[in-house]
Design a protein around this motif. Sequence first.
Motif, PDB file in Angstrom:
ATOM      1  N   ARG A 602     -29.098 -25.797 -13.203  1.00 44.67           N
ATOM      2  CA  ARG A 602     -28.422 -25.000 -14.232  1.00 44.67           C
ATOM      3  C   ARG A 602     -28.156 -23.594 -13.683  1.00 44.67           C
ATOM      4  O   ARG A 602     -28.941 -23.072 -12.908  1.00 44.67           O
ATOM      5  CB  ARG A 602     -29.291 -24.863 -15.490  1.00 44.67           C
ATOM      6  CG  ARG A 602     -29.748 -26.167 -16.116  1.00 44.67           C
ATOM      7  CD  ARG A 602     -30.539 -25.905 -17.389  1.00 44.67           C
ATOM      8  NE  ARG A 602     -31.081 -27.122 -17.962  1.00 44.67           N
ATOM      9  CZ  ARG A 602     -32.342 -27.537 -17.782  1.00 44.67           C
ATOM     10  NH1 ARG A 602     -33.174 -26.809 -17.052  1.00 44.67           N
ATOM     11  NH2 ARG A 602     -32.751 -28.656 -18.322  1.00 44.67           N
ATOM     12  N   ILE A 603     -27.050 -22.997 -14.126  1.00 46.82           N
ATOM     13  CA  ILE A 603     -26.779 -21.592 -13.797  1.00 46.82           C
ATOM     14  C   ILE A 603     -27.078 -20.766 -15.045  1.00 46.82           C
ATOM     15  O   ILE A 603     -26.728 -21.175 -16.164  1.00 46.82           O
ATOM     16  CB  ILE A 603     -25.312 -21.390 -13.353  1.00 46.82           C
ATOM     17  CG1 ILE A 603     -24.937 -22.395 -12.270  1.00 46.82           C
ATOM     18  CG2 ILE A 603     -25.084 -19.983 -12.834  1.00 46.82           C
ATOM     19  CD1 ILE A 603     -23.490 -22.344 -11.856  1.00 46.82           C
ATOM     20  N   ARG A 604     -27.702 -19.618 -14.864  1.00 48.13           N
ATOM     21  CA  ARG A 604     -28.090 -18.786 -16.004  1.00 48.13           C
ATOM     22  C   ARG A 604     -27.946 -17.316 -15.627  1.00 48.13           C
ATOM     23  O   ARG A 604     -27.828 -16.959 -14.453  1.00 48.13           O
ATOM     24  CB  ARG A 604     -29.535 -19.064 -16.409  1.00 48.13           C
ATOM     25  CG  ARG A 604     -30.505 -19.047 -15.258  1.00 48.13           C
ATOM     26  CD  ARG A 604     -31.936 -18.916 -15.660  1.00 48.13           C
ATOM     27  NE  ARG A 604     -32.282 -17.534 -15.966  1.00 48.13           N
ATOM     28  CZ  ARG A 604     -33.537 -17.085 -16.078  1.00 48.13           C
ATOM     29  NH1 ARG A 604     -34.552 -17.919 -15.942  1.00 48.13           N
ATOM     30  NH2 ARG A 604     -33.778 -15.839 -16.344  1.00 48.13           N
ATOM     31  N   LYS A 605     -27.936 -16.474 -16.644  1.00 46.29           N
ATOM     32  CA  LYS A 605     -27.973 -15.031 -16.419  1.00 46.29           C
ATOM     33  C   LYS A 605     -29.400 -14.623 -16.079  1.00 46.29           C
ATOM     34  O   LYS A 605     -30.369 -15.223 -16.572  1.00 46.29           O
ATOM     35  CB  LYS A 605     -27.508 -14.280 -17.670  1.00 46.29           C
ATOM     36  CG  LYS A 605     -26.026 -14.425 -17.957  1.00 46.29           C
ATOM     37  CD  LYS A 605     -25.192 -13.685 -16.926  1.00 46.29           C
ATOM     38  CE  LYS A 605     -23.711 -13.750 -17.223  1.00 46.29           C
ATOM     39  NZ  LYS A 605     -22.913 -13.083 -16.173  1.00 46.29           N
ATOM     40  N   VAL A 606     -29.550 -13.620 -15.222  1.00 45.30           N
ATOM     41  CA  VAL A 606     -30.893 -13.126 -14.900  1.00 45.30           C
ATOM     42  C   VAL A 606     -31.545 -12.592 -16.169  1.00 45.30           C
ATOM     43  O   VAL A 606     -32.706 -12.873 -16.459  1.00 45.30           O
ATOM     44  CB  VAL A 606     -30.821 -12.028 -13.804  1.00 45.30           C
ATOM     45  CG1 VAL A 606     -32.189 -11.415 -13.586  1.00 45.30           C
ATOM     46  CG2 VAL A 606     -30.282 -12.612 -12.502  1.00 45.30           C
ATOM     47  N   GLU A 607     -30.777 -11.827 -16.962  1.00 50.31           N
ATOM     48  CA  GLU A 607     -31.255 -11.334 -18.255  1.00 50.31           C
ATOM     49  C   GLU A 607     -30.680 -12.254 -19.333  1.00 50.31           C
ATOM     50  O   GLU A 607     -29.467 -12.300 -19.545  1.00 50.31           O
ATOM     51  CB  GLU A 607     -30.787  -9.886 -18.473  1.00 50.31           C
ATOM     52  CG  GLU A 607     -31.206  -9.283 -19.792  1.00 50.31           C
ATOM     53  CD  GLU A 607     -32.709  -9.366 -20.020  1.00 50.31           C
ATOM     54  OE1 GLU A 607     -33.131 -10.132 -20.915  1.00 50.31           O
ATOM     55  OE2 GLU A 607     -33.447  -8.671 -19.296  1.00 50.31           O
ATOM     56  N   LEU A 608     -31.544 -13.024 -20.006  1.00 51.95           N
ATOM     57  CA  LEU A 608     -31.066 -14.033 -20.955  1.00 51.95           C
ATOM     58  C   LEU A 608     -30.568 -13.414 -22.264  1.00 51.95           C
ATOM     59  O   LEU A 608     -29.622 -13.922 -22.868  1.00 51.95           O
ATOM     60  CB  LEU A 608     -32.191 -15.040 -21.253  1.00 51.95           C
ATOM     61  CG  LEU A 608     -32.661 -15.896 -20.065  1.00 51.95           C
ATOM     62  CD1 LEU A 608     -33.795 -16.807 -20.504  1.00 51.95           C
ATOM     63  CD2 LEU A 608     -31.525 -16.725 -19.506  1.00 51.95           C
ATOM     64  N   ASP A 609     -31.166 -12.312 -22.718  1.00 53.61           N
ATOM     65  CA  ASP A 609     -30.841 -11.733 -24.016  1.00 53.61           C
ATOM     66  C   ASP A 609     -29.477 -11.033 -23.956  1.00 53.61           C
ATOM     67  O   ASP A 609     -29.266 -10.128 -23.142  1.00 53.61           O
ATOM     68  CB  ASP A 609     -31.925 -10.736 -24.425  1.00 53.61           C
ATOM     69  CG  ASP A 609     -31.749 -10.276 -25.866  1.00 53.61           C
ATOM     70  OD1 ASP A 609     -30.844  -9.458 -26.100  1.00 53.61           O
ATOM     71  OD2 ASP A 609     -32.509 -10.740 -26.740  1.00 53.61           O
ATOM     72  N   ALA A 610     -28.532 -11.435 -24.841  1.00 55.80           N
ATOM     73  CA  ALA A 610     -27.172 -10.881 -24.833  1.00 55.80           C
ATOM     74  C   ALA A 610     -27.173  -9.386 -25.137  1.00 55.80           C
ATOM     75  O   ALA A 610     -26.390  -8.615 -24.564  1.00 55.80           O
ATOM     76  CB  ALA A 610     -26.302 -11.624 -25.848  1.00 55.80           C
TER      77      ALA A 610
END
Length: 623
Positions: A602-610
């Motif tokens: 999976r690809i994700r943002k390093v910081e999950l919180d928008a």
Amino acid sequence: MPTRDDIRNVAIIAHVDHGKTTLVDAMLLQSGAYTQHQQEEGAVQDRVMDSMDLEREKGITILAKNTAVRRLEKNGEGHLLINIIDTPGHADFGGEVERGLSMVDGVALLVDASEGPLPQTRFVLRKALAQNMPVILIINKVDRSDARIAEVVDECYELFLDLDATEEQIDFPIVYCQAKTGQASLTRPADGTSPDSPNLDPLFEVIKNTIPAPTYDENATLQAHVTNLDASPYLGRLALCRIHNGWLKKGQTVAWCKQDGTVERVKLTELLGTEALERVSIEQAGPGDIVAIAGIPEITIGETLADPDDPRPLPLITIDEPNISMTIGINTSPLAGKSGKKLTARMVKDRLDKELVGNVSIRVLATERPDTWEVQGRGELQLAILVEVMRREGFELTVGKPQVVTRTIDGKLHEPMERLTIDAPSDYQGVLMQLMALRKGRLEQMVDHGTGWIRMEYIVPARGLIGFRTEFLTETRGTGLLHHVHERYEPWHGDIRTRPTGSLVADRSGPTTGFALANLQERGTMFVPPGTEVYEGMIVGENSRSDDMDVNATKEKKLTNMRQSSSDVLVPLIPHKALSLEQALEFCREDECVEVTPATVRIRKVELDANLRAKSRRPKPSA
């Protein structure tokens, strides 16, 4: 100096996919490695030296491996033992090539009769010439319909001159070969035809006459260099050694000269020689032999076994510095622990330390976080292979975007440069030059073969090639060929345009629905099918515009008591784009990372919180 005339040690070096492993197959077959029964039963395996699962899946050699063939002398008296080292052809595994060259006395350079010398050919040849090794040139695949044998031979001479080879090194023998059918000849066949010899005997004769026999000093004490490691379920760690002087015997007590300079007395529990594809127990081995020893569980590459009364360590194996790095840490996503069994920082660190023992070309450095480490290597593929192997062992990891390793030289920041060779149909010349200009590439040479294909050589910053392969294949409709190898360090070239598209980022957790994805697919390319579990901050697709977009991929269709036509129920979905590990690493931006588990990538943002991501993007107020 006295020599061992019954032994020849040779490494087969070439660019990727030019036929090294296939040639070793043919040499083994014609030297009696397989019985008549095995041949009749179909037990003869293609690319038998590619023993790792990943090597067989990807069709490339990753680890340097050795085998040995025995040839009966023409006079019928005695045998000639030829130790063959099969080396990788990909630039990322150059450390394996350098290690393989430390075991041999000469090399066989394999070149495709159509493609000619490519960047990795230059790299491996430069290493062999630097060690003053004699070279045998093998022109392989002479039966190709687009073979251009005479031109390729001329290109090889130019390459030798370009690399400042000596007169003796340029005076190399040339063997024309068709590895797939096991034929070789010293006379040049016509383009697209097979060699006139029915077997590889001419090649074996050239190896015997060109590769020097191992020399040794009669008065010197034991010196054996550890060049590779292996493992046995019965004997534990095995060290592969090239004996330079003296003799090794089973059960002998030797001095183990470690990397830190200390010396320890150890007893060898087992001594193994190589016969074709198997290791057999032997009583003793002498100068020039390549053997495996057991009994030293902590021994590592580059160390020396010497005489306990007069230990004289050999120099450590030196290899090129790494130029690509990425961070590897524990999985910190909300879905951590669903499929993997090895999750803790201690397990990840132990596994990386274990990799350092057998892989001389990577480095592991500590970072500010206790659960994340910086791993440096030769290229994206080498680091992706390491992550893939760990994933198959049950690890869950978070892997950062690959970065280049910079240096400060004379007070200025320098970055690694790559020599890039592109083979593509001439129709795509304009778009390729445009792509390379955006990546600060300098065109050094362009050749039109007159067949509708062109070859372009560029010097380009290494960071400009991170993520380039996918875009290159898209622009050339999958027809282009791309190869690159490290060239040198140059002053920093300034900013380079990264990925032109943004990401579609999930804004909540839950399973994806066909209804939501049908509405989102107009915005870009989707990476997930319906029914996939997602979480806030996970990237579910590629936005067609340059900025990121937070989307709801879990939205469900509201049900009513009104009747609907069937066309309204069946949602037409464009098939999603499933990314492999290498493609996911290429796709990443600086603020993104890849979550790797045994089940999914999976690809994700390093910081999950928008909200936190939005806050970090805001310009900071001036003081």
